[in-house]
Design a protein around this motif. Sequence first.
Motif, PDB file in Angstrom:
ATOM      1  N   GLN A  81      24.690  51.060  41.694  1.00  0.00           N
ATOM      2  CA  GLN A  81      25.617  49.816  42.033  1.00  0.00           C
ATOM      3  C   GLN A  81      26.564  50.144  43.073  1.00  0.00           C
ATOM      4  OE1 GLN A  81      26.514  48.033  38.501  1.00  0.00           O
ATOM      5  NE2 GLN A  81      24.604  47.504  37.731  1.00  0.00           N
ATOM      6  N   LEU A 411      33.175  41.602  34.979  1.00  0.00           N
ATOM      7  CA  LEU A 411      32.203  40.640  35.465  1.00  0.00           C
ATOM      8  C   LEU A 411      32.609  39.467  36.108  1.00  0.00           C
ATOM      9  CD1 LEU A 411      29.238  41.107  32.810  1.00  0.00           C
ATOM     10  CD2 LEU A 411      29.249  42.242  35.161  1.00  0.00           C
ATOM     11  N   ILE A 414      32.230  38.835  39.907  1.00  0.00           N
ATOM     12  CA  ILE A 414      30.981  39.103  40.593  1.00  0.00           C
ATOM     13  C   ILE A 414      30.462  37.970  41.204  1.00  0.00           C
ATOM     14  CG2 ILE A 414      28.541  39.651  40.171  1.00  0.00           C
ATOM     15  CD1 ILE A 414      29.564  41.966  38.404  1.00  0.00           C
ATOM     16  N   SER A 434      38.529  43.553  44.197  1.00  0.00           N
ATOM     17  CA  SER A 434      37.498  43.152  43.083  1.00  0.00           C
ATOM     18  C   SER A 434      37.022  44.651  42.446  1.00  0.00           C
ATOM     19  CB  SER A 434      36.472  42.441  43.444  1.00  0.00           C
ATOM     20  OG  SER A 434      36.996  41.222  43.874  1.00  0.00           O
TER      21      SER A 434
END
Length: 625
Positions: A81, A411, A414, A434
């Motif tokens: 990722q 999360l 995102i 982020s």
Amino acid sequence: MNIRDQWQALAKHESIFDRLRVFSWLLAGALFVGWCVLSWQAFQSSVQQRIETNRVVVDTVGDQIESEFTETAFLTLALAQRLSLLAIEDPTFTSDRFISISETAFERDSSLYQIRIMSLDGQERLRIEKGRGFAPLQNKAGREYLQLPYLAFGQLYLSTLNLNVENGELEQPLRPTYRVAARLSLPAPNQDLVVFLNFNAEPLFQYLPDLPGQRLYIARTNGEWVFHPEANKRFSRQTGQSDSLSDEFPLLDFSDGDLAGGQSARQGWFQYHFYDAIRFDSTLWQTAPEDRQLLILIEHDQAQIRGLAIDIGLWLFLPLMIMLIVLLWVTLKLIDAMERRRSLVEQLRQERNEISEKHNDLIITHNNLKLVQNQLVESQKVAALGMMVSGVAHELNTPVNGAGLSVDSALEDIPELIRLYKLGELTEEKLLSSLNHAEQSLNLAHEHLHSSKNLISRFRMLAKRVDADESYEVDLAKELSVLQRTFNRNNPESLLKLTVHYPDSVRLISHGFMITQVLNNLVENAVAHAFEPGVPGEIEIDVTEEEKSLTIAVSDNGRGISQPDRVFEPFYSTGRGHGHTGLGLHMVYLWVTQTLKGQIRVSSEPEVGTTFTLTLPKNLQSVDL
């Protein structure tokens, strides 16, 4: 007495003598048969005990190896990722940030030594080696691990466990390697790029124990040795050796490729084996058919098993001879005393009938007692099981919830990143912010999950004694810092404040994870019971260092405890209506007094507060156990 009567009496005596002689021979034969049966049963029982021991050994080895592969999977998915996001910014794969990300991965898993990004035709786009950074790119076309099936995002491919090959030749010294691949999430034209992580398989073998009188093997389902007591027989297909599992164990048939785990087998009278299989979850892993499972096999030494049978036979032979001698002596005494006992036959018959009746009564009483005993044992088993389940749930609740909150926090950004990316408004500052937030949250989640792992390991070892030799050096200042940071992170809007006071350098030889768990339980107990909802409060941890001990005081300014002398009793809780089991402080008491070899006491005043004071030795190994 006339001749007829004398003859009848003599015939009666001879008949009794013949019957005794026949009975003696029958009894001797029965004893011999019983000796044979007992010897065989004792031998089988000893072998079965060894097999059960091997079952535990194999299960432990399998669990540890599977755990290593699971951690490898999490590392690969996380790295895929991060590399995907970085590759979108730098499709040339030349940024130094690739080095930074890779070095972080190398630090997390010491067995990882190479990271590559390549297309399915074998051409490497990125190659980073541990300790060297960027390395020259190679073309790996034709390698068997490139024949991987289609990988969906989030799915992994596990290659064959074999010896690493560089530039067409086996790497020297030989390095057993397994490769884990994951698909990168990239737009065209790089949507088919795959990241490969090369792991050194040698650390997997460190879990293999040294079994006296036994030999341990690991093989693939095609019979190739992955681990063999003789090092030159490992990975025979690559090294040119012809030896395989079927050559050494021709009677063990594993050709169907579907191994039944936890089995034992016998090859000859005294050659025993125990084997089990490690299987890889097909929902997570894509593997070649011959690599879907690994076989772990333990072979017993034939000479040792044969010696065991001889020892058991000799030990049982001596009681047999004693019984035969006693039997002969008793027979002679019976013959000598037959005339004198004849007059007592009737009396003995009557007494035998009375004894038989009493014996029947005793059998009935014994059966009733045995039934009550079995019911009591089952009740104790159910109670013990209930206590264990409650304890596990109680201890795992906090780290699992903390990890969940951290992941939820990671999360949050995102969806906004996806929206800005689709609109073309995603800035580097926003992305880095982020990613930094996600990294902090995931690091905290990793700490919680690592704590959960330690808790699970501890509960699995509750049945065995924790020795002082298992202790290690603990940096208490670091542990307290992590505890405070975790508390503040998990309670950002709470009115409760946790403060920690300790000397600059506090180190001791003890069980660090157990100390951390004790302090966690005490802080959680204060949060749950000391304060009314919506009321501000303070929790303090003060550490005082002495010459041979440490004093840790955990205090709060809450409402106090009404019955402080009962807080360490199991299942005592004032918050049972809110889901509390009353096991937390009882487990704290057991950990402190039994495992940490310390003392714990509590003092409390209503509406003033409560203080738990722990006194722990600075060197657990020097404590007289």
